[in-house]
Design an enzyme around this catalytic site. Structure first.
Site: not given
Ligand code: DX5
Ligand code: ZN
Length: 219
Positions: A9, A34, A36, A38, A67, A69, A137, A175, A198
């Site tokens: 991600s 991936h 994200d 948002m 993804h 959100m 999640m 995730d 991360s």
């Molecule tokens: C957070 C995202 C994740 C995020 C995961 O809401 O959906 O995809 O990037 O990051 P890490 O792997 O650092 O938890």
């Molecule tokens: Zn995600």
């Protein structure tokens, strides 16, 4: 058992050098990317939308795992018709999930449903026949770099048992908080795909090295 797929991600990548960061994941052997999205409503943050995803489509051949959100995700799906391989929507904001998944599949995309830590499995069970993947999640969505909520792995195992018992082919993606130290547990619980944010994009080590370490640890 098939090897687990690693889906970096870009949330903690350097957004000023996004193309380079994405290429580093591809060269490092990532299986997909991936992304994200948002909206500042379903989760407090706003990240990026289809304009950025369109731009990234030009710099990599990695499959895109989108993804969403976002509230009312069904209104956004079409924007990813050209770029996505998989489109994942949250059950918590999808009152018409059957129709939404159908729309995604009619577009020729893989359809996924995401389930938050506090949402019971029963909320997605009726959708099992319509799913290409379930995204569990293992954090509360909104930020990268959080600690995994360990109890969610037990939920992954329960979903895996239900899918297998019903003969449903849906994959399970995890995730949130996946690291070299817990990736093997994710696989054991029944995940086929792991999102690594991360643990791939961090200042400590280069992207390729992180991906290689995760793959080794996955076993
Ligand atoms: C957070 C995202 C994740 C995020 C995961 O809401 O959906 O995809 O990037 O990051 P890490 O792997 O650092 O938890
Ligand atoms: Zn995600």
């Amino acid at each position: 058992m098939a090897l687990v797929k690693i889906a970096p991600s870009i949330l903690t990548a350097d957004f000023g050098r996004l193309a380079e960061e994405v290429r580093a994941a591809e060269l490092g052997g990532a299986d997909m990317l991936h992304l994200d999205v948002m909206d500042g409503r379903f989760v407090p943050n706003i990240t990026f939308g289809a304009v950025v995803v369109d731009a990234l489509r030009k710099v990599t051949r990695l499959p895109f795992d989108i993804h969403l959100m976002c509230v009312e995700p069904e209104r956004l799906i079409e924007q990813y018709a050209e770029t996505a391989d998989t489109i994942n929507v949250h059950i918590e904001v999808s009152p018409h999930i059957n129709r939404t998944l159908d729309t995604i599949r009619r577009m020729g995309k893989r359809a996924g449903v995401c389930i938050n830590p506090g949402t019971p499995i029963g909320a997605i069970e009726e959708s099992f026949p319509d799913l290409d993947q379930v995204m569990v999640m293992t954090i509360n969505p909104g930020w990268g770099g959080q600690q995994m909520i360990p109890a969610q792995l037990e939920k992954v195992a329960r979903i895996r048992r239900l899918l297998d018992a019903g003969g449903f082919p849906a994959e399970i993606e995890i995730d949130g908080g996946v690291k070299a130290g817990n990736i093997a547990q994710c696989v054991r619980a029944g995940a086929n795909v792991v999102v690594c944010g991360s643990s791939v994009y961090n200042p400590a080590k280069p992207v390729a090295e992180n991906i290689a370490e995760l793959r080794r640890a996955a076993g």
